[in-house]
Scaffold this motif. Structure first.
Motif, PDB file in Angstrom:
ATOM      1  N   HIS A  42       0.798  -1.377  -0.086  1.00 16.30           N
ATOM      2  CA  HIS A  42       0.079   0.045   0.086  1.00 16.30           C
ATOM      3  C   HIS A  42       0.892   1.268  -0.143  1.00 16.30           C
ATOM      4  N   GLN A  43       1.853   1.388   0.840  1.00 16.72           N
ATOM      5  CA  GLN A  43       2.869   2.552   0.929  1.00 16.72           C
ATOM      6  C   GLN A  43       3.566   2.729  -0.372  1.00 16.72           C
ATOM      7  N   LEU A  44       3.998   1.466  -0.777  1.00 10.00           N
ATOM      8  CA  LEU A  44       4.827   1.625  -2.114  1.00 10.00           C
ATOM      9  C   LEU A  44       3.942   2.097  -3.349  1.00 10.00           C
ATOM     10  N   TYR A  45       2.657   1.746  -3.388  1.00  6.41           N
ATOM     11  CA  TYR A  45       1.733   2.257  -4.287  1.00  6.41           C
ATOM     12  C   TYR A  45       1.595   3.867  -4.375  1.00  6.41           C
ATOM     13  N   LEU A  46       1.299   4.258  -2.914  1.00  7.70           N
ATOM     14  CA  LEU A  46       1.365   5.603  -2.645  1.00  7.70           C
ATOM     15  C   LEU A  46       2.582   6.385  -3.317  1.00  7.70           C
ATOM     16  N   PHE A  47       3.540   5.834  -2.921  1.00  5.70           N
ATOM     17  CA  PHE A  47       4.950   6.340  -3.649  1.00  5.70           C
ATOM     18  C   PHE A  47       4.787   6.451  -4.945  1.00  5.70           C
ATOM     19  N   TYR A  48       4.277   5.349  -5.585  1.00  4.82           N
ATOM     20  CA  TYR A  48       4.297   5.146  -7.147  1.00  4.82           C
ATOM     21  C   TYR A  48       3.427   6.181  -7.867  1.00  4.82           C
ATOM     22  N   VAL A  49       2.310   6.334  -7.393  1.00  5.57           N
ATOM     23  CA  VAL A  49       1.437   7.558  -7.730  1.00  5.57           C
ATOM     24  C   VAL A  49       1.949   8.875  -7.720  1.00  5.57           C
ATOM     25  N   VAL A  50       2.572   9.271  -6.381  1.00  4.81           N
ATOM     26  CA  VAL A  50       3.364  10.346  -6.137  1.00  4.81           C
ATOM     27  C   VAL A  50       4.283  10.611  -7.068  1.00  4.81           C
ATOM     28  N   ALA A  51       5.071   9.610  -7.391  1.00  2.00           N
ATOM     29  CA  ALA A  51       6.144   9.696  -8.417  1.00  2.00           C
ATOM     30  C   ALA A  51       5.709   9.942  -9.751  1.00  2.00           C
ATOM     31  N   LEU A  97      13.383   8.857  -0.838  1.00  2.00           N
ATOM     32  CA  LEU A  97      12.544   8.663  -2.114  1.00  2.00           C
ATOM     33  C   LEU A  97      12.609   9.923  -2.622  1.00  2.00           C
ATOM     34  N   LEU A  98      12.046  10.868  -1.873  1.00  4.60           N
ATOM     35  CA  LEU A  98      11.605  12.292  -2.350  1.00  4.60           C
ATOM     36  C   LEU A  98      12.462  13.217  -1.724  1.00  4.60           C
ATOM     37  N   GLU A  99      12.463  14.699  -2.258  1.00  2.00           N
ATOM     38  CA  GLU A  99      13.345  15.687  -1.987  1.00  2.00           C
ATOM     39  C   GLU A  99      12.570  17.095  -2.586  1.00  2.00           C
ATOM     40  N   ALA A 100      12.884  18.004  -1.345  1.00  2.00           N
ATOM     41  CA  ALA A 100      12.251  19.240  -2.133  1.00  2.00           C
ATOM     42  C   ALA A 100      13.040  19.736  -3.324  1.00  2.00           C
ATOM     43  N   GLN A 125      10.836  16.314  -6.100  1.00  2.00           N
ATOM     44  CA  GLN A 125      11.334  15.451  -6.886  1.00  2.00           C
ATOM     45  C   GLN A 125      11.790  14.257  -6.402  1.00  2.00           C
ATOM     46  N   LEU A 126      11.795  12.996  -7.373  1.00  2.00           N
ATOM     47  CA  LEU A 126      12.604  11.958  -6.875  1.00  2.00           C
ATOM     48  C   LEU A 126      14.117  12.106  -6.731  1.00  2.00           C
ATOM     49  N   THR A 127      14.508  11.489  -5.736  1.00  2.00           N
ATOM     50  CA  THR A 127      15.932  11.266  -5.584  1.00  2.00           C
ATOM     51  C   THR A 127      16.581  10.204  -6.331  1.00  2.00           C
ATOM     52  N   PRO A 128      17.754  10.031  -6.832  1.00  2.00           N
ATOM     53  CA  PRO A 128      18.146   9.208  -7.637  1.00  2.00           C
ATOM     54  C   PRO A 128      17.718   7.635  -7.287  1.00  2.00           C
ATOM     55  N   PHE A 129      17.879   7.455  -5.795  1.00  2.00           N
ATOM     56  CA  PHE A 129      17.252   6.217  -5.441  1.00  2.00           C
ATOM     57  C   PHE A 129      15.834   5.913  -5.550  1.00  2.00           C
ATOM     58  N   GLY A 130      15.263   6.930  -5.515  1.00  2.00           N
ATOM     59  CA  GLY A 130      13.718   7.139  -5.780  1.00  2.00           C
ATOM     60  C   GLY A 130      13.480   6.796  -6.979  1.00  2.00           C
ATOM     61  N   LYS A 131      14.134   7.223  -7.959  1.00  2.00           N
ATOM     62  CA  LYS A 131      13.886   7.023  -9.425  1.00  2.00           C
ATOM     63  C   LYS A 131      14.105   5.578  -9.534  1.00  2.00           C
ATOM     64  N   THR A 132      15.191   4.920  -8.791  1.00  2.00           N
ATOM     65  CA  THR A 132      15.352   3.529  -9.317  1.00  2.00           C
ATOM     66  C   THR A 132      14.319   2.567  -8.652  1.00  2.00           C
ATOM     67  N   ILE A 133      13.551   2.997  -7.522  1.00  2.00           N
ATOM     68  CA  ILE A 133      12.396   2.274  -6.858  1.00  2.00           C
ATOM     69  C   ILE A 133      11.139   2.651  -7.785  1.00  2.00           C
ATOM     70  N   PHE A 134      11.144   3.467  -8.302  1.00  2.00           N
ATOM     71  CA  PHE A 134       9.961   3.906  -9.205  1.00  2.00           C
ATOM     72  C   PHE A 134      10.039   3.165 -10.277  1.00  2.00           C
TER      73      PHE A 134
END
Length: 280
Positions: free
Chosen positions: A4-13, A47-50, A56-65
């Motif tokens: 559920h948390q991963l899906y929320l991140f996916y939609v935010v991304a 995963l996210l930064e201002a 925006q996605l951090t480099p690691f956030g992009k990888t997870i997305f």
């Protein structure tokens, strides 16, 4: 992993906006932010930064997305298959009274709706396990992944047979009289215990269904504590009467409908909910 948390991140991304993601998911913006923070804290990652006034996605956030994208694209495809299949059955659970109050004749005959008549404790357990699409409960809960609506409102009363020799009592006197009570785990028994200040009854007749309770009341076997809506027809027909309890202030009863926001077939769940609560 909390999908559920991963899906929320996916939609935010996808949107790069917590606000837009919250609208798309039909949940509050603070709820989305809280779940994202918990996801990052659990794994000790960012995963996210201002970025200016946005994010925006951090480099690691992009990888997870990128890793999550095929997972949720496949899930969307499966949702399409399920939504178009006649084998898809929605599960609606409720107490007997709740279902009698809200379930429409059309939905009673709906072949793609499985109705489960359970007590309050059983329903809560299934909600916590995310095993239900919709649930009706006379209890206000905060349940992860579910959105809550008000389905109906009434109040709790004491009733007896029309010919019952007693018409007015105090709560202290009521504790000494024969009472018809519902089974442990039911909201009815829990509220009665609060009203009387005890779970020890002098001459209880316990039953786990409304039909049997009504038979016992009509036979003058005791006094029954119940929701007003459940006995309105019998009161109107003067088969039953409301017992006056001089020091009892009627307790309000609110019936809530819980809708599973994590269901892949959410559009069908929402359509069913609109049929259950036509005023929303």
């Amino acid at each position: 992993m909390n999908l559920h948390q991963l899906y929320l991140f996916y939609v935010v991304a996808q949107t790069l906006s917590v606000g837009q993601a919250a609208k798309k998911l039909h949940i509050s913006q603070p709820a989305v932010s809280k779940q994202l923070k918990q996801l990052e804290t659990t794994y000790g990652v960012q995963l996210l930064e201002a970025q200016g006034r946005g994010i925006q996605l951090t480099p690691f956030g992009k990888t997870i997305f990128q890793a999550a994208q095929p997972l949720f694209e496949q899930a969307a495809y499966i949702e399409t298959l399920l939504s178009t299949s006649q084998a898809t059955v929605l599960q609606l659970a409720g107490t007997q009274l709740a279902l009698n109050q809200v379930l429409t004749p059309a939905l009673k005959l709906h072949t793609q709706l499985k109705v489960l008549r359970l007590n309050t404790t059983e329903i809560i357990d299934r909600l916590q396990r995310h095993q239900l699409d919709l649930a009706l409960l006379p209890k206000k809960l905060t349940c992860s992944g579910y959105r809550r609506f008000i389905a109906a409102q009434d109040h709790w009363i004491f009733v007896a047979a029309k010919s019952y020799p007693i018409t007015a009592v105090t709560l202290a006197q009521l504790r000494q009289l024969p009472l018809i009570i519902r089974e442990p785990g039911s909201t009815t028994q829990a509220v009665l215990t609060q009203v009387l200040g005890t779970n020890q009854f002098e001459h209880p007749l316990e039953t786990n269904d409304q039909t049997t309770a009504m038979q016992l009341v009509r036979q003058q076997q005791g006094i029954y504590f119940c929701a007003a809506a459940s006995v309105q027809e019998q009161l109107t027909a003067q088969v039953l009467k409301v017992l006056t309890v001089t020091d009892y202030q009627p307790v309000n009863r609110t019936l809530y409908l819980y809708e599973n926001q994590d269901a892949w077939h959410l559009s069908r769940v929402q359509a069913c909910r609109r049929q259950l609560i036509t005023t929303i």
